[in-house]
Structures are given as structure tokens and as C-alpha cells.
Design a protein around this motif. Structure first.
Motif, mmCIF file in Angstrom:
data_model
loop_
_atom_site.group_PDB
_atom_site.id
_atom_site.type_symbol
_atom_site.label_atom_id
_atom_site.label_comp_id
_atom_site.label_asym_id
_atom_site.label_seq_id
_atom_site.Cartn_x
_atom_site.Cartn_y
_atom_site.Cartn_z
ATOM 1 N N UNK A 14 1.248 -0.974 0.047
ATOM 2 C CA UNK A 14 -0.493 0.083 -0.394
ATOM 3 C C UNK A 14 1.087 1.167 0.021
ATOM 4 N N UNK A 15 0.422 2.176 -1.395
ATOM 5 C CA UNK A 15 1.587 3.360 -0.910
ATOM 6 C C UNK A 15 -0.151 4.373 -1.281
ATOM 7 N N UNK A 38 1.942 1.026 -11.612
ATOM 8 C CA UNK A 38 1.206 1.217 -12.520
ATOM 9 C C UNK A 38 -0.189 0.558 -12.884
ATOM 10 N N UNK A 39 -0.936 0.775 -11.461
ATOM 11 C CA UNK A 39 -2.578 -0.456 -11.711
ATOM 12 C C UNK A 39 -3.829 0.879 -11.284
ATOM 13 N N UNK A 40 -4.666 0.509 -12.427
ATOM 14 C CA UNK A 40 -5.843 1.600 -12.276
ATOM 15 C C UNK A 40 -6.526 1.311 -11.043
ATOM 16 N N UNK A 47 -7.311 -1.012 -2.071
ATOM 17 C CA UNK A 47 -6.960 -1.512 -1.228
ATOM 18 C C UNK A 47 -5.465 -2.235 -1.908
ATOM 19 N N UNK A 48 -4.725 -1.082 -2.413
ATOM 20 C CA UNK A 48 -3.458 -0.797 -3.458
ATOM 21 C C UNK A 48 -3.389 0.373 -2.729
ATOM 22 N N UNK A 74 -3.768 8.184 7.246
ATOM 23 C CA UNK A 74 -2.517 8.176 7.991
ATOM 24 C C UNK A 74 -1.296 6.681 7.254
ATOM 25 N N UNK A 75 -0.423 6.715 6.743
ATOM 26 C CA UNK A 75 -0.331 4.673 6.728
ATOM 27 C C UNK A 75 -0.196 4.595 7.712
ATOM 28 N N UNK A 76 0.199 2.549 8.012
ATOM 29 C CA UNK A 76 -0.240 2.105 9.308
ATOM 30 C C UNK A 76 1.926 2.270 9.393
#
Length: 86
Positions: A22-23, A45-47, A53-54, A61-63
Motif C-alpha cells: 500500500x502506498x 501502474x495499477x488502475x 486496497x492498494x 495516515x500510513x500504518x
């Protein structure tokens, strides 16, 4: 020849998981939206979209990993072979 030779073992069903870490979602301006209005992320490069989920949502906030007690940290350092005297 064994009775199971050449056969596949059944795989139990499980939830699908993404292999992308995850970002934060960073849309690519060079690629137009798809039919459903989703954008392509520059990093993976994912839609997708922010909050899926991504990708993190903008306000999310990031985990963070929980704090580890000093005794546990010292035990882990000894297990890994880390020393301060080197």
C-alpha cells in the motif's frame, strides 16, 4: 505408480490479496481515465483510486508499527547477532 501421481491437491478457498504494498495514490496525468473514471497510479501502474486496497486515502495516515519494549528489542538484536562493540 501411486494413486495420487499426476493429480493436483485441492486448494482451500481464501480471500484474494494484492501483492502491491500500500502506498499513497499518485495519478498519472499522461494516461486518461478509464470507463469507470479511475486513474492509473504512477508508482505501481495499477488502475485505482485513493482508498482502495492498494492505495491510501488522502486523509489516511500510513500504518505504523507498534512500539517495541527495550527488552524485546535487545533480545531481537542478540538473535540477529548485532553487537555494539563492532
Amino acid at each position: 505408480m501411486s494413486p495420487h501421481e499426476g493429480r493436483r491437491r485441492p486448494v482451500p478457498p481464501r480471500d484474494a490479496q494484492t501483492r502491491v504494498r500500500r502506498h499513497r495514490f499518485d495519478p498519472d496525468d499522461a494516461v486518461p481515465e478509464d470507463f469507470w473514471g479511475r486513474r492509473t497510479c504512477v508508482a505501481c501502474q495499477c488502475v485505482g483510486a485513493a482508498g482502495d486496497a492498494r492505495h491510501f486515502a488522502d486523509d489516511e495516515a500510513p500504518p505504523r508499527y507498534p512500539e517495541v519494549a527495550d527488552e524485546v528489542r535487545e533480545l531481537e538484536r542478540r538473535r540477529f547477532g548485532e553487537r555494539d562493540d563492532l
